[in-house]
Design a protein around this motif. Structure first.
Motif, short mmCIF file in Angstrom:
data_model
loop_
_atom_site.label_atom_id
_atom_site.label_comp_id
_atom_site.label_asym_id
_atom_site.label_seq_id
_atom_site.Cartn_x
_atom_site.Cartn_y
_atom_site.Cartn_z
N GLU A 38 -12.31 -4.33 16.10
CA GLU A 38 -12.05 -5.45 15.31
C GLU A 38 -12.78 -6.07 14.35
O GLU A 38 -12.25 -6.51 13.35
CB GLU A 38 -11.47 -6.55 16.29
N ALA A 39 -14.12 -5.96 14.62
CA ALA A 39 -15.02 -6.40 13.59
C ALA A 39 -15.37 -5.48 12.33
O ALA A 39 -15.71 -5.93 11.21
CB ALA A 39 -16.42 -6.76 14.39
N ASP A 95 -17.49 -11.01 21.12
CA ASP A 95 -17.46 -11.21 19.70
C ASP A 95 -18.22 -9.87 19.17
O ASP A 95 -19.35 -9.44 19.24
CB ASP A 95 -18.71 -12.17 19.32
N GLY A 96 -17.23 -9.17 18.64
CA GLY A 96 -17.52 -7.84 18.15
C GLY A 96 -18.64 -7.79 17.04
O GLY A 96 -19.56 -7.08 16.92
N ALA A 97 -18.74 -8.97 15.86
CA ALA A 97 -19.79 -8.88 15.01
C ALA A 97 -21.06 -8.91 15.67
O ALA A 97 -21.89 -8.48 15.31
CB ALA A 97 -19.33 -10.02 13.91
N ALA A 134 -15.73 -4.34 18.71
CA ALA A 134 -16.35 -3.91 17.62
C ALA A 134 -15.27 -3.11 16.69
O ALA A 134 -15.68 -3.50 15.35
CB ALA A 134 -17.29 -2.51 17.91
#
Length: 194
Positions: A173-174, A109-111, A171
Motif C-alpha cells: 500500500e505504501a 504503517d507501510g511507509a 508495504a
C-alpha cells in the motif's frame, strides 16, 4: 446464499468491522468500521492473520487509490463456497475471537516499515538501494531486485509464504501503484515456484 447471509450477519455483529456494500453473491468484503472509536476498530489485515492462526484462510486486499479519485479501503474478503455452510459453527467463533485479539491495534504503517527495512545493516542497504532505484525510476523493479525486497519479508524461492500477510500488504500500500503491482506479481510467482 444462506452461508453468505449468515456471514454478513455475523460480521455485522462484530464491533470494529463493517461489511462493505450489500453482498448477495459468494463473496463479501470486510473493512474497519470508520465510525468505531480507535480502541474498538479492527484492522482487516491483522484480523485476517489472526483468523488464519485459527485455521481459516481469508483474502486480505490492499487499499487502493483509484486513478479517477475514489479510494478503496483495505479490506479482507471472505469467499463463500458450498463447504462454508457446514463450517459456520467453527468459522463464526474464529472470526469473533480473531477480532477480539486484534481490536484496537493500529494497522501497520507501510511507509515506516519500508524505511525500517531499508535501514537495517547490509541487507537494509540492499533494500534501500532497490527502493530508491525503483521509486526514482533509475532501476526497474525486475525479478532480482524484487527478490531483495521479498527476502526482507521472509519470502524465499521454494519456501512457503509467511504466516502473517499484514506487513507485506502494508508495504504494498505504501509503494507507488506501478511498483506495488510489480511486487504483487513477484509475490505470486514466489508462491508457485517449485
Amino acid at each position: 446464499r444462506r452461508a453468505t447471509a449468515a456471514l454478513v450477519a455475523a460480521v455485522r455483529g462484530i464491533p470494529g468491522l463493517r461489511v462493505v456494500g450489500e453482498p448477495v453473491g459468494p463473496m463479501l468484503a470486510v473493512a474497519a468500521d470508520p465510525d468505531a472509536p480507535d480502541a474498538e476498530r479492527v484492522a482487516p489485515h491483522l484480523w485476517a492473520d489472526a483468523v488464519a492462526r485459527r485455521g481459516f484462510v481469508l483474502q486480505p486486499q490492499p487499499g487502493l487509490a483509484q486513478p479517477d479519485g475514489p479510494a478503496l479501503p483495505r479490506t479482507t474478503h471472505l469467499t463463500v463456497t458450498p463447504v462454508t455452510e457446514r463450517v459456520l459453527g467453527e468459522l463464526v467463533p474464529a472470526l469473533e475471537a480473531a477480532a477480539d485479539e486484534v481490536r484496537g491495534q493500529s494497522p501497520i504503517d507501510g511507509a515506516g516499515l519500508l524505511a525500517g527495512l531499508a535501514g537495517a545493516g547490509e541487507a537494509g542497504a540492499a533494500v534501500g538501494a532497490v527502493l530508491d532505484g525503483a521509486i526514482t525510476g533509475r532501476a526497474p523493479l525486475d525479478s532480482d531486485s524484487a527478490a531483495v525486497l521479498l527476502r526482507a519479508f521472509g519470502i524465499h524461492p521454494g519456501a512457503a509464504l509467511p504466516d502473517d500477510a499484514a506487513p507485506l500488504l502494508a508495504a504494498v500500500e505504501a509503494l507507488p501503484a506501478h511498483l506495488a503491482e510489480r511486487l504483487l506479481v513477484e509475490v505470486l510467482a514466489r508462491a508457485v515456484e517449485p
